[in-house]
Motif scaffolding. Sequence first.
Motif, PDB file in Angstrom:
ATOM      1  N   VAL A 216       6.423  -7.116   6.941  1.00  0.00           N
ATOM      2  CA  VAL A 216       4.828  -6.781   7.128  1.00  0.00           C
ATOM      3  C   VAL A 216       4.068  -7.642   6.030  1.00  0.00           C
ATOM      4  O   VAL A 216       4.215  -7.443   4.858  1.00  0.00           O
TER       5      VAL A 216
ATOM      6  N   SER B 195      -0.357  -0.959   1.077  1.00  0.00           N
ATOM      7  CA  SER B 195       1.191  -1.104   1.136  1.00  0.00           C
ATOM      8  C   SER B 195       1.670   0.338   1.019  1.00  0.00           C
ATOM      9  O   SER B 195       2.529   0.867   1.404  1.00  0.00           O
TER      10      SER B 195
ATOM     11  N   TYR C 225       0.240  -0.953  13.271  1.00  0.00           N
ATOM     12  CA  TYR C 225      -0.016  -0.708  11.855  1.00  0.00           C
ATOM     13  C   TYR C 225      -1.084  -0.887  11.210  1.00  0.00           C
ATOM     14  O   TYR C 225      -1.470  -0.067  10.216  1.00  0.00           O
ATOM     15  N   GLN C 226      -1.980  -1.812  11.635  1.00  0.00           N
ATOM     16  CA  GLN C 226      -3.436  -2.124  11.109  1.00  0.00           C
ATOM     17  C   GLN C 226      -4.052  -0.780  11.293  1.00  0.00           C
ATOM     18  O   GLN C 226      -4.996  -0.027  10.432  1.00  0.00           O
TER      19      GLN C 226
ATOM     20  N   LEU D 233       0.481  -8.261   4.645  1.00  0.00           N
ATOM     21  CA  LEU D 233      -0.860  -7.658   4.303  1.00  0.00           C
ATOM     22  C   LEU D 233      -1.741  -8.890   3.675  1.00  0.00           C
ATOM     23  O   LEU D 233      -1.272  -9.579   2.851  1.00  0.00           O
TER      24      LEU D 233
ATOM     25  N   ILE E   7      -2.879   2.197   9.022  1.00  0.00           N
ATOM     26  CA  ILE E   7      -2.858   2.063   7.606  1.00  0.00           C
ATOM     27  C   ILE E   7      -4.572   2.362   7.230  1.00  0.00           C
ATOM     28  O   ILE E   7      -4.726   3.304   6.450  1.00  0.00           O
TER      29      ILE E   7
ATOM     30  N   TYR F  95       8.164   4.066  11.297  1.00  0.00           N
ATOM     31  CA  TYR F  95       8.522   2.930  11.695  1.00  0.00           C
ATOM     32  C   TYR F  95       8.268   2.751  13.246  1.00  0.00           C
ATOM     33  O   TYR F  95       8.467   3.573  14.063  1.00  0.00           O
TER      34      TYR F  95
ATOM     35  N   LYS G 101       9.746  -3.261   5.826  1.00  0.00           N
ATOM     36  CA  LYS G 101       9.762  -1.670   6.340  1.00  0.00           C
ATOM     37  C   LYS G 101      11.114  -1.595   6.866  1.00  0.00           C
ATOM     38  O   LYS G 101      11.532  -2.461   7.801  1.00  0.00           O
TER      39      LYS G 101
ATOM     40  N   VAL H   5       3.464   5.513   6.970  1.00  0.00           N
ATOM     41  CA  VAL H   5       3.501   5.350   8.510  1.00  0.00           C
ATOM     42  C   VAL H   5       4.870   5.243   8.880  1.00  0.00           C
ATOM     43  O   VAL H   5       5.351   4.440   8.309  1.00  0.00           O
TER      44      VAL H   5
ATOM     45  N   VAL I   2      -3.379  -6.584   8.887  1.00  0.00           N
ATOM     46  CA  VAL I   2      -1.962  -6.787   8.908  1.00  0.00           C
ATOM     47  C   VAL I   2      -1.757  -8.389   9.491  1.00  0.00           C
ATOM     48  O   VAL I   2      -2.278  -8.737  10.573  1.00  0.00           O
TER      49      VAL I   2
ATOM     50  N   LEU J 186       1.304   2.093   4.035  1.00  0.00           N
ATOM     51  CA  LEU J 186       2.191   1.529   5.291  1.00  0.00           C
ATOM     52  C   LEU J 186       3.516   2.296   4.965  1.00  0.00           C
ATOM     53  O   LEU J 186       4.349   2.489   6.041  1.00  0.00           O
ATOM     54  N   GLN J 187       3.919   2.734   3.833  1.00  0.00           N
ATOM     55  CA  GLN J 187       5.199   3.400   3.665  1.00  0.00           C
ATOM     56  C   GLN J 187       5.124   4.726   4.310  1.00  0.00           C
ATOM     57  O   GLN J 187       6.026   5.214   4.755  1.00  0.00           O
TER      58      GLN J 187
END
Length: 165
Positions: A144, A65, A82-83, A146, A86, A73, A163, A71, A112, A68-69
Amino acid sequence: MNRFLERRIRMRAEESGVTLVELLVAIAITGIVAVGILASLTTLSISSDRARKGGDAGSALVTASDALQVVTYDAACPSASYQSAIQTAVADTSKFPAIGTEMRVTVSNVTVFSVEYWNAATASFGPTCTPALAVGDPRRLQLVTLRASLTDARVDRTLQVVKRG
């Protein structure tokens, strides 16, 4: 001498040993106790393993997570982007501490699970994506989910991250 022989015969008669039935009962009781102890040790071992893997899963989910922050948008209705982002971000050890090799659940076990999009009309998240929203629009929210899981089914944890774009 008769007295001596009588006493000796009487002592042998009084010296009664353990019968076969008594011996079998003692062995059966010992076996039942041993089975109970072994069963409790097995249960303790399994629950300890599950707790350790659960902690590892929680740590891996938090690390994912955090990645993910970082990454950006993805307004193009992401599915697998996203996968891969990450995995790439977590591999950068300058941003995220390396996860020890002794952990059984690592970020490689985190996927994800789903990406849902904010629907202002229903005031809830849903599967419908609206990619044409402008940057900064409050409706640009993605939920999202996870998921950290192992094939032995002892660990299956989820973490939801919102997100904002």
